[in-house]
Scaffold this motif. Structure first.
Motif, PDB file in Angstrom:
ATOM      1  N   ASP A  90      42.871  45.931  37.550  1.00 35.04           N
ATOM      2  CA  ASP A  90      43.882  46.313  36.576  1.00 35.04           C
ATOM      3  C   ASP A  90      44.906  45.183  36.472  1.00 35.04           C
ATOM      4  O   ASP A  90      45.706  44.965  37.379  1.00 35.04           O
ATOM      5  CB  ASP A  90      44.559  47.619  37.015  1.00 35.04           C
ATOM      6  CG  ASP A  90      45.560  48.142  35.980  1.00 35.04           C
ATOM      7  OD1 ASP A  90      45.943  47.379  35.076  1.00 35.04           O
ATOM      8  OD2 ASP A  90      45.978  49.306  36.111  1.00 35.04           O
ATOM      9  N   LEU A  91      44.877  44.477  35.372  1.00 32.98           N
ATOM     10  CA  LEU A  91      45.729  43.293  35.226  1.00 32.98           C
ATOM     11  C   LEU A  91      47.199  43.640  35.071  1.00 32.98           C
ATOM     12  O   LEU A  91      48.055  42.755  35.141  1.00 32.98           O
ATOM     13  CB  LEU A  91      45.254  42.461  34.032  1.00 32.98           C
ATOM     14  CG  LEU A  91      43.820  41.934  34.122  1.00 32.98           C
ATOM     15  CD1 LEU A  91      43.487  41.094  32.898  1.00 32.98           C
ATOM     16  CD2 LEU A  91      43.607  41.127  35.394  1.00 32.98           C
ATOM     17  N   ASP A  92      47.502  44.911  34.883  1.00 27.32           N
ATOM     18  CA  ASP A  92      48.904  45.340  34.829  1.00 27.32           C
ATOM     19  C   ASP A  92      49.471  45.558  36.233  1.00 27.32           C
ATOM     20  O   ASP A  92      50.671  45.767  36.389  1.00 27.32           O
ATOM     21  CB  ASP A  92      49.048  46.635  34.019  1.00 27.32           C
ATOM     22  CG  ASP A  92      48.755  46.419  32.545  1.00 27.32           C
ATOM     23  OD1 ASP A  92      49.059  45.323  32.039  1.00 27.32           O
ATOM     24  OD2 ASP A  92      48.205  47.347  31.918  1.00 27.32           O
ATOM     25  N   GLN A  93      48.605  45.533  37.235  1.00 23.87           N
ATOM     26  CA  GLN A  93      49.023  45.689  38.624  1.00 23.87           C
ATOM     27  C   GLN A  93      48.946  44.345  39.342  1.00 23.87           C
ATOM     28  O   GLN A  93      48.196  43.461  38.944  1.00 23.87           O
ATOM     29  CB  GLN A  93      48.135  46.715  39.344  1.00 23.87           C
ATOM     30  CG  GLN A  93      48.138  48.091  38.718  1.00 23.87           C
ATOM     31  CD  GLN A  93      49.501  48.761  38.803  1.00 23.87           C
ATOM     32  OE1 GLN A  93      50.256  48.531  39.742  1.00 23.87           O
ATOM     33  NE2 GLN A  93      49.807  49.607  37.819  1.00 23.87           N
ATOM     34  N   LYS A  94      49.720  44.225  40.404  1.00 19.58           N
ATOM     35  CA  LYS A  94      49.712  42.993  41.173  1.00 19.58           C
ATOM     36  C   LYS A  94      48.418  42.856  41.962  1.00 19.58           C
ATOM     37  O   LYS A  94      47.732  43.831  42.244  1.00 19.58           O
ATOM     38  CB  LYS A  94      50.918  42.943  42.116  1.00 19.58           C
ATOM     39  CG  LYS A  94      52.244  42.899  41.370  1.00 19.58           C
ATOM     40  CD  LYS A  94      52.290  41.729  40.400  1.00 19.58           C
ATOM     41  CE  LYS A  94      53.510  41.759  39.499  1.00 19.58           C
ATOM     42  NZ  LYS A  94      53.474  40.683  38.499  1.00 19.58           N
ATOM     43  N   ASP A 152      58.489  39.793  40.961  1.00 23.02           N
ATOM     44  CA  ASP A 152      57.138  39.860  40.442  1.00 23.02           C
ATOM     45  C   ASP A 152      56.119  40.267  41.495  1.00 23.02           C
ATOM     46  O   ASP A 152      54.944  40.044  41.336  1.00 23.02           O
ATOM     47  CB  ASP A 152      56.739  38.525  39.790  1.00 23.02           C
ATOM     48  CG  ASP A 152      56.889  37.352  40.734  1.00 23.02           C
ATOM     49  OD1 ASP A 152      56.617  36.226  40.313  1.00 23.02           O
ATOM     50  OD2 ASP A 152      57.297  37.571  41.893  1.00 23.02           O
ATOM     51  N   THR A 179      49.048  32.889  34.237  1.00 21.86           N
ATOM     52  CA  THR A 179      49.453  33.473  32.955  1.00 21.86           C
ATOM     53  C   THR A 179      48.568  32.997  31.803  1.00 21.86           C
ATOM     54  O   THR A 179      48.533  33.634  30.752  1.00 21.86           O
ATOM     55  CB  THR A 179      50.918  33.110  32.642  1.00 21.86           C
ATOM     56  OG1 THR A 179      51.063  31.685  32.632  1.00 21.86           O
ATOM     57  CG2 THR A 179      51.844  33.699  33.695  1.00 21.86           C
ATOM     58  N   LYS A 214      44.692  35.587  32.865  1.00 20.29           N
ATOM     59  CA  LYS A 214      44.892  36.516  33.965  1.00 20.29           C
ATOM     60  C   LYS A 214      43.582  37.142  34.453  1.00 20.29           C
ATOM     61  O   LYS A 214      43.391  37.343  35.650  1.00 20.29           O
ATOM     62  CB  LYS A 214      45.865  37.626  33.548  1.00 20.29           C
ATOM     63  CG  LYS A 214      47.292  37.148  33.347  1.00 20.29           C
ATOM     64  CD  LYS A 214      48.223  38.294  33.011  1.00 20.29           C
ATOM     65  CE  LYS A 214      48.430  39.196  34.201  1.00 20.29           C
ATOM     66  NZ  LYS A 214      49.473  40.242  33.931  1.00 20.29           N
ATOM     67  N   LYS A 215      42.686  37.447  33.531  1.00 22.29           N
ATOM     68  CA  LYS A 215      41.442  38.104  33.918  1.00 22.29           C
ATOM     69  C   LYS A 215      40.590  37.214  34.808  1.00 22.29           C
ATOM     70  O   LYS A 215      40.119  37.636  35.870  1.00 22.29           O
ATOM     71  CB  LYS A 215      40.654  38.529  32.674  1.00 22.29           C
ATOM     72  CG  LYS A 215      39.385  39.304  32.996  1.00 22.29           C
ATOM     73  CD  LYS A 215      38.697  39.785  31.729  1.00 22.29           C
ATOM     74  CE  LYS A 215      37.437  40.577  32.073  1.00 22.29           C
ATOM     75  NZ  LYS A 215      36.756  41.065  30.846  1.00 22.29           N
ATOM     76  N   ARG A 251      42.186  36.635  38.223  1.00 25.21           N
ATOM     77  CA  ARG A 251      42.002  37.787  39.099  1.00 25.21           C
ATOM     78  C   ARG A 251      40.566  37.866  39.634  1.00 25.21           C
ATOM     79  O   ARG A 251      40.332  37.995  40.834  1.00 25.21           O
ATOM     80  CB  ARG A 251      42.360  39.075  38.347  1.00 25.21           C
ATOM     81  CG  ARG A 251      42.060  40.381  39.086  1.00 25.21           C
ATOM     82  CD  ARG A 251      42.956  40.581  40.294  1.00 25.21           C
ATOM     83  NE  ARG A 251      44.351  40.600  39.960  1.00 25.21           N
ATOM     84  CZ  ARG A 251      45.048  41.701  39.646  1.00 25.21           C
ATOM     85  NH1 ARG A 251      44.450  42.877  39.641  1.00 25.21           N
ATOM     86  NH2 ARG A 251      46.333  41.616  39.373  1.00 25.21           N
TER      87      ARG A 251
END
Length: 314
Positions: free
Chosen positions: A35-39, A223, A274, A277-278, A281
């Motif tokens: 989940d890219l909205d999570q760290k 962050d 940035t 991100k995908k 990750r």
């Protein structure tokens, strides 16, 4: 003589962790891994390292220094370990007790305690020392490393194991940002003086991303996670450690078989995350548990020291 009076930064440390207690468990959620909205779920991989080592070393009775909201200990308990812990944050202690109750574990095994003050956690030694100790996210916030490690030794039976996490200072060599500048100027070229030092400073500033990383001073700019008390991680005592110096410290305290366990790999320099991100990750996750033995020294932002507590004759 140990000074038990707390600095302002130490008081802020308690406040910071009180403020992040509510969402702290998200760092361990496997379902949020992509989940890219999570760290980045670095702590999930850290638990992998610990669980595998505990099983391999046939440990049973475990103590955690800095228990947080209890997720690692609950995981250990489900694997059959007898678990205990303490924390400097009263809200973390409350969250951990709730977590224990929810999982049908004894909440009395969790108490308030400060590893820098043995009196506060002495009740947890009522039934003797422990086979293993874990301390994650603790050493960046303590003022006297040697004293704290000596306290940890006293919690573990001779021949038992410790697993202690540190922020990796050598990671600065590959971040190519202001942390790289600080490492070059304050650690690597520390004896360079005069005009040559000024020239080095100017050169580095011209080549590095000096505006990164953004300093996490307020909770809403943090962050990693946001503190409801409006305190950012960089406003508390949050030291980096050089792994070579850490191993020397463990050797000086007669720890045996010390080794480094690496986690939280970065597949590229951090400020490029940035841009994609995908892929950042996905490729970061693929690096976890890589077997080179040396890449982690530079690609990982954190490491765990696994070591054996000395016996009396050592």
């Amino acid at each position: 003589m140990v000074n038990f009076g707390k600095s302002n930064k130490m008081n802020k440390t308690e406040d910071f962790y009180d403020g992040v207690a509510g969402d702290y468990h998200l760092q361990y959620e496997r379902d949020l891994m992509y989940d890219l909205d999570q760290k980045y779920p670095a702590n999930y991989f850290r638990v992998h390292l610990l669980l595998n080592s505990f099983i391999k070393n046939k440990l049973n009775k475990i103590i955690e220094v800095g228990v947080g909201e209890g997720t690692p200990l609950v995981t250990m308990a489900k694997a059959g370990f007898d678990v205990y812990g303490f924390d400097i944050s009263k809200k973390m202690v409350d969250k951990s007790k709730e977590n224990f109750k929810k999982n049908k574990l004894d909440p009395n095994n969790i108490i308030f305690g400060d590893i820098q003050d043995p009196i506060t956690y002495s009740p947890i030694l009522e039934n003797g020392q422990f086979d293993g100790l874990l301390a994650m996210g603790v050493m960046p916030h303590v003022e006297n490393d040697q004293y704290v490690l000596e306290n940890m030794i006293n919690l573990v039976r001779p021949g038992g194991k410790v697993f202690i996490e540190f922020r990796n200072k050598l990671f600065s060599l590959t971040t190519l940002n202001s942390n790289t500048y600080d490492f070059f100027m304050d650690d690597l070229f520390v004896n360079t003086k005069g005009k040559l030092r000024d020239q080095l400073s100017d050169f580095l500033k011209s080549k590095l991303e000096m505006n990164h990383p953004k300093k996490r001073i307020k909770g809403n700019a943090d962050d990693d996670f946001k503190s409801k008390k409006d305190i950012g991680y960089d406003s508390i005592l949050s030291k980096f450690h050089n792994p070579f110096e850490v191993l020397d410290l463990f050797k000086s305290l007669n720890f045996k078989d010390s080794k480094l366990l690496w986690y939280h790999y970065h597949p590229s320099v951090p400020f490029l995350e940035t841009k994609n991100k995908k892929e950042f990750r996905n490729q970061g996750i693929s690096y976890e548990h890589e077997k080179s033995g040396w890449r982690g020294m530079f690609l990982c932002s954190a490491f765990v020291v696994e070591a054996t507590v000395p016996k009396s004759e050592d």
